[in-house]
Motif scaffolding. Structure first.
Motif, PDB file in Angstrom:
ATOM      1  N   ALA A  21     -27.776  20.160 -18.290  1.00  0.00           N
ATOM      2  CA  ALA A  21     -28.454  18.988 -18.502  1.00  0.00           C
ATOM      3  C   ALA A  21     -27.464  17.688 -18.026  1.00  0.00           C
ATOM      4  O   ALA A  21     -27.791  16.787 -17.411  1.00  0.00           O
ATOM      5  CB  ALA A  21     -28.805  18.625 -19.956  1.00  0.00           C
ATOM      6  N   MET A  22     -26.320  17.931 -18.287  1.00  0.00           N
ATOM      7  CA  MET A  22     -24.971  16.757 -18.016  1.00  0.00           C
ATOM      8  C   MET A  22     -25.047  16.927 -16.659  1.00  0.00           C
ATOM      9  O   MET A  22     -24.900  15.660 -16.023  1.00  0.00           O
ATOM     10  CB  MET A  22     -23.845  17.037 -18.731  1.00  0.00           C
ATOM     11  N   LEU A  23     -24.685  18.013 -15.920  1.00  0.00           N
ATOM     12  CA  LEU A  23     -24.777  18.034 -14.603  1.00  0.00           C
ATOM     13  C   LEU A  23     -25.993  17.492 -13.604  1.00  0.00           C
ATOM     14  O   LEU A  23     -25.749  16.836 -12.605  1.00  0.00           O
ATOM     15  CB  LEU A  23     -24.400  19.547 -13.987  1.00  0.00           C
ATOM     16  N   ARG A  24     -27.195  17.662 -14.169  1.00  0.00           N
ATOM     17  CA  ARG A  24     -28.402  17.311 -13.462  1.00  0.00           C
ATOM     18  C   ARG A  24     -28.916  16.051 -13.646  1.00  0.00           C
ATOM     19  O   ARG A  24     -29.474  15.020 -13.138  1.00  0.00           O
ATOM     20  CB  ARG A  24     -29.515  18.375 -14.013  1.00  0.00           C
ATOM     21  N   LEU A  25     -28.752  15.574 -15.135  1.00  0.00           N
ATOM     22  CA  LEU A  25     -29.239  14.012 -15.371  1.00  0.00           C
ATOM     23  C   LEU A  25     -28.285  12.873 -15.209  1.00  0.00           C
ATOM     24  O   LEU A  25     -28.508  11.672 -15.051  1.00  0.00           O
ATOM     25  CB  LEU A  25     -29.636  14.371 -16.948  1.00  0.00           C
ATOM     26  N   LEU A  26     -27.008  13.270 -15.736  1.00  0.00           N
ATOM     27  CA  LEU A  26     -26.019  11.977 -15.840  1.00  0.00           C
ATOM     28  C   LEU A  26     -25.701  11.498 -14.565  1.00  0.00           C
ATOM     29  O   LEU A  26     -25.671  10.219 -14.498  1.00  0.00           O
ATOM     30  CB  LEU A  26     -24.703  12.432 -16.388  1.00  0.00           C
ATOM     31  N   PRO A  27     -25.622  12.231 -13.400  1.00  0.00           N
ATOM     32  CA  PRO A  27     -25.609  11.627 -12.032  1.00  0.00           C
ATOM     33  C   PRO A  27     -26.692  10.473 -11.785  1.00  0.00           C
ATOM     34  O   PRO A  27     -26.423   9.404 -11.310  1.00  0.00           O
ATOM     35  CB  PRO A  27     -25.397  12.777 -10.923  1.00  0.00           C
ATOM     36  N   LEU A  28     -27.958  10.922 -12.058  1.00  0.00           N
ATOM     37  CA  LEU A  28     -29.041  10.194 -11.836  1.00  0.00           C
ATOM     38  C   LEU A  28     -29.030   8.849 -12.733  1.00  0.00           C
ATOM     39  O   LEU A  28     -29.345   7.723 -12.226  1.00  0.00           O
ATOM     40  CB  LEU A  28     -30.106  10.920 -11.982  1.00  0.00           C
ATOM     41  N   MET A  29     -28.757   8.914 -14.030  1.00  0.00           N
ATOM     42  CA  MET A  29     -28.456   8.058 -15.004  1.00  0.00           C
ATOM     43  C   MET A  29     -27.405   7.045 -14.722  1.00  0.00           C
ATOM     44  O   MET A  29     -27.495   5.856 -14.792  1.00  0.00           O
ATOM     45  CB  MET A  29     -28.472   8.657 -16.203  1.00  0.00           C
ATOM     46  N   CYS A  30     -26.340   7.624 -14.252  1.00  0.00           N
ATOM     47  CA  CYS A  30     -25.017   6.785 -13.916  1.00  0.00           C
ATOM     48  C   CYS A  30     -25.470   6.111 -12.506  1.00  0.00           C
ATOM     49  O   CYS A  30     -25.047   4.935 -12.346  1.00  0.00           O
ATOM     50  CB  CYS A  30     -23.861   7.680 -13.656  1.00  0.00           C
ATOM     51  N   ALA A  31     -26.357   6.667 -11.612  1.00  0.00           N
ATOM     52  CA  ALA A  31     -26.393   5.867 -10.579  1.00  0.00           C
ATOM     53  C   ALA A  31     -27.145   4.494 -10.461  1.00  0.00           C
ATOM     54  O   ALA A  31     -27.018   3.423 -10.125  1.00  0.00           O
ATOM     55  CB  ALA A  31     -27.164   7.084  -9.444  1.00  0.00           C
ATOM     56  N   ILE A  32     -28.334   4.806 -11.368  1.00  0.00           N
ATOM     57  CA  ILE A  32     -29.209   3.588 -11.850  1.00  0.00           C
ATOM     58  C   ILE A  32     -28.479   2.694 -12.571  1.00  0.00           C
ATOM     59  O   ILE A  32     -28.530   1.417 -12.118  1.00  0.00           O
ATOM     60  CB  ILE A  32     -30.445   4.192 -12.214  1.00  0.00           C
ATOM     61  N   TYR A  33     -27.602   3.132 -13.274  1.00  0.00           N
ATOM     62  CA  TYR A  33     -26.925   2.013 -14.228  1.00  0.00           C
ATOM     63  C   TYR A  33     -25.695   1.223 -13.313  1.00  0.00           C
ATOM     64  O   TYR A  33     -25.698   0.135 -13.716  1.00  0.00           O
ATOM     65  CB  TYR A  33     -26.516   2.681 -15.493  1.00  0.00           C
ATOM     66  N   PHE A  34     -25.174   1.897 -12.405  1.00  0.00           N
ATOM     67  CA  PHE A  34     -24.240   1.373 -11.403  1.00  0.00           C
ATOM     68  C   PHE A  34     -25.019   0.405 -10.607  1.00  0.00           C
ATOM     69  O   PHE A  34     -24.577  -0.729 -10.597  1.00  0.00           O
ATOM     70  CB  PHE A  34     -23.777   2.584 -10.504  1.00  0.00           C
ATOM     71  N   LEU A  35     -25.950   0.791  -9.925  1.00  0.00           N
ATOM     72  CA  LEU A  35     -26.587  -0.399  -9.064  1.00  0.00           C
ATOM     73  C   LEU A  35     -27.202  -1.486 -10.177  1.00  0.00           C
ATOM     74  O   LEU A  35     -27.280  -2.615  -9.838  1.00  0.00           O
ATOM     75  CB  LEU A  35     -27.953   0.167  -8.627  1.00  0.00           C
ATOM     76  N   SER A  36     -27.644  -1.398 -11.370  1.00  0.00           N
ATOM     77  CA  SER A  36     -28.007  -2.482 -12.356  1.00  0.00           C
ATOM     78  C   SER A  36     -26.955  -3.248 -12.420  1.00  0.00           C
ATOM     79  O   SER A  36     -26.909  -4.689 -12.512  1.00  0.00           O
ATOM     80  CB  SER A  36     -28.628  -1.957 -13.813  1.00  0.00           C
ATOM     81  N   PHE A  37     -25.630  -2.726 -12.722  1.00  0.00           N
ATOM     82  CA  PHE A  37     -24.529  -3.705 -13.123  1.00  0.00           C
ATOM     83  C   PHE A  37     -24.235  -4.433 -11.786  1.00  0.00           C
ATOM     84  O   PHE A  37     -23.629  -5.468 -11.723  1.00  0.00           O
ATOM     85  CB  PHE A  37     -23.217  -2.430 -13.485  1.00  0.00           C
ATOM     86  N   ILE A  38     -24.063  -3.944 -10.583  1.00  0.00           N
ATOM     87  CA  ILE A  38     -24.035  -4.301  -9.309  1.00  0.00           C
ATOM     88  C   ILE A  38     -24.652  -5.588  -9.215  1.00  0.00           C
ATOM     89  O   ILE A  38     -24.430  -6.671  -8.860  1.00  0.00           O
ATOM     90  CB  ILE A  38     -24.069  -3.524  -8.268  1.00  0.00           C
ATOM     91  N   ASP A  39     -26.077  -5.329  -9.639  1.00  0.00           N
ATOM     92  CA  ASP A  39     -27.077  -6.275  -9.223  1.00  0.00           C
ATOM     93  C   ASP A  39     -26.915  -7.691 -10.353  1.00  0.00           C
ATOM     94  O   ASP A  39     -27.397  -8.855 -10.071  1.00  0.00           O
ATOM     95  CB  ASP A  39     -28.570  -5.874  -9.166  1.00  0.00           C
ATOM     96  N   ARG A  40     -26.489  -7.302 -11.551  1.00  0.00           N
ATOM     97  CA  ARG A  40     -26.514  -8.127 -12.663  1.00  0.00           C
ATOM     98  C   ARG A  40     -25.200  -9.177 -12.553  1.00  0.00           C
ATOM     99  O   ARG A  40     -25.046 -10.204 -12.921  1.00  0.00           O
ATOM    100  CB  ARG A  40     -26.463  -7.834 -13.785  1.00  0.00           C
TER     101      ARG A  40
END
Length: 445
Positions: A21-40
């Motif tokens: 689950a960590m290998l499958r989910l966390l990269p996707l969750m990190c990617a979208i949170y990364f972009l949100s932080f960039i954009d804010r």
């Protein structure tokens, strides 16, 4: 086969399922949170350019940077209740697409009022993203694994502070191309990828362990059992279940401590480029590189501290030590006359202020599950987001009054000292919550 052997087999199944689950989910969750932080936060790089091109003052910038969190905060709880009802996959994808559009629209700012309006709309669009990610953690991971999972998610904003600042500074060098200013290119080229990511998440991000093919039925059941999963369903607006979660003293105190942390930390990362600029650093790219020290400290903190926390039995003692470290780093920065030492202390402050964040959520998640997790975690984030508004605003006022960006470190010290005073109250509330109801009533009489 004896019970011990069966238990070991179930533990091994759960460990393997958690790893998957960590290998499958966390990269996707990190990617979208990364972009949100960039954009804010890319607006921090545009601060000086917005002042030069549009006449937006430091005080107006601080208000606009912080006002993002008002709409965000007001919609956190209802947004996460919708995520509970429809499933986090659809809701997170919707959030990403809408905020990507509005982040791109920041290139059309023409003055203070358009700046304020777009920042408010951006906050409204992004509302619910982080608590939805935290809610997903409660659906997939056992309590003992959540601090590490949240720590990995927090690598996203730390990397955004490290990589996004130099990247944004590089994009601003495109000024003049196509008749656009550098800050317009930055908003455009950092907003569009978020729209694409939202579409990808709709197809790739699963809701629950039972909905994926890469887990065996036994592995999915193991994750759900250890996570104490609940099913999505209709949520009454005035449900006593979620009202109970936000009335708990532990929830309220965690929210207040988180609020004070966000006053300090959000103010810091929105004003770090200005703090570095006042050190007579002229190159925008060098400002970006030196400003990334906060992100570097943040990254080290979220990777190291959750693993230490997992081995510490006293949650509040751990929170107290880290909060005290933040107070000390702020005081040393104020007293230091060396710019080199101050750059290092930006990283140390990021280590304490950012590294503590997974521990807040791990402490909260131990006491919330199901619909109460959806509501309680969103409530905590709502209060924290109000700190995200107050921090940049107070930093802006401090700069206006003192004519120095680093005056905001006094805000960091004050907010962190108050937060430190609340930690013993949280410890007492946790102890009382663990007692039988009769004992709790007697303790308050």
């Amino acid at each position: 086969m004896n019970a011990a052997t069966v238990g070991e087999g179930m533990d091994a199944t759960h460990r393997l399922a958690t790893h998957k689950a960590m290998l499958r989910l966390l990269p996707l969750m990190c990617a979208i949170y990364f972009l949100s932080f960039i954009d804010r936060t890319n607006v921090a790089l545009a601060k000086n350019a917005l002042a030069a091109d549009l006449g937006i003052s430091a005080g107006a910038y601080g208000l606009g940077a912080g006002i993002f969190f008002i709409g965000y905060a007001l919609l956190e709880v209802p947004s996460n209740l919708i995520a509970h009802r429809v499933g986090p996959r659809r809701w997170i994808a919707r959030i990403a697409v809408s905020w990507g559009v509005l982040s791109t629209a920041m290139m059309f700012v023409r003055g203070e009022w358009s700046f304020y309006v777009l920042r408010v709309l951006l906050g409204i669009a992004e509302a619910g993203l982080f608590p939805a990610l935290m809610y997903m953690v409660t659906l997939w991971f056992a309590p003992k694994d959540r601090a590490v999972a949240v720590g990995w998610i927090y690598t996203a904003p730390s990397l955004a502070l490290m990589l996004g600042t130099p990247l944004g500074a590089a994009l601003m060098q495109l000024g003049g191309v196509g008749g656009l200013r550098g800050w317009q290119w930055m908003f455009l080229l950092e907003g569009v990828p978020t729209i694409v990511a939202g579409v990808v998440l709709y197809f790739k991000l699963p809701d629950r362990p039972g909905s994926v093919k890469w887990l065996t039925p036994l592995q999915a059941q193991s994750l759900e059992t250890h996570a104490v999963i609940d099913t999505h369903g209709h949520v009454e607006l005035f449900s006593p279940d979620w009202f109970a979660a936000i009335r708990r003293p532990t929830t309220v105190l965690i929210a207040l401590i988180y609020f004070l942390n966000q006053v300090a930390f959000v103010g810091l990362y929105f004003f770090t480029p200005s703090i570095v600029s006042q050190m007579h650093v002229k190159s925008p790219l060098l400002v970006g590189l030196l400003s990334s020290s906060v992100g570097f400290g943040f990254l080290v903190g979220v990777l190291a501290l959750p693993r230490i926390h997992r081995r510490v039995s006293n949650d509040c003692a751990f929170l107290g030590v880290l909060t005290a470290g933040l107070v000390v780093s702020g005081l040393v920065f104020i007293e230091s006359a060396s710019q080199t030492v101050q750059i290092v202390l930006l990283g140390v402050t990021g280590f304490f202020a950012g590294g503590i964040l997974p521990s807040y959520w791990a402490v909260a998640m131990k006491r919330l599950q199901g619909i109460q997790a959806a509501a309680g975690l969103a409530f905590i984030n709502t209060i924290g987001l109000l700190g995200g508004f107050a921090g940049p605003y107070l930093f802006g006022l401090a700069e206006t009054w003192s004519h120095r960006s680093d005056a905001g470190f006094k805000v960091i010290v004050a907010a962190s000292a108050i937060g430190l005073c609340l930690v013993p109250l949280l410890a007492r509330a946790i102890r009382l919550a663990q007692r039988p109801a009769a004992a709790r009533a007697a303790a308050f009489n």
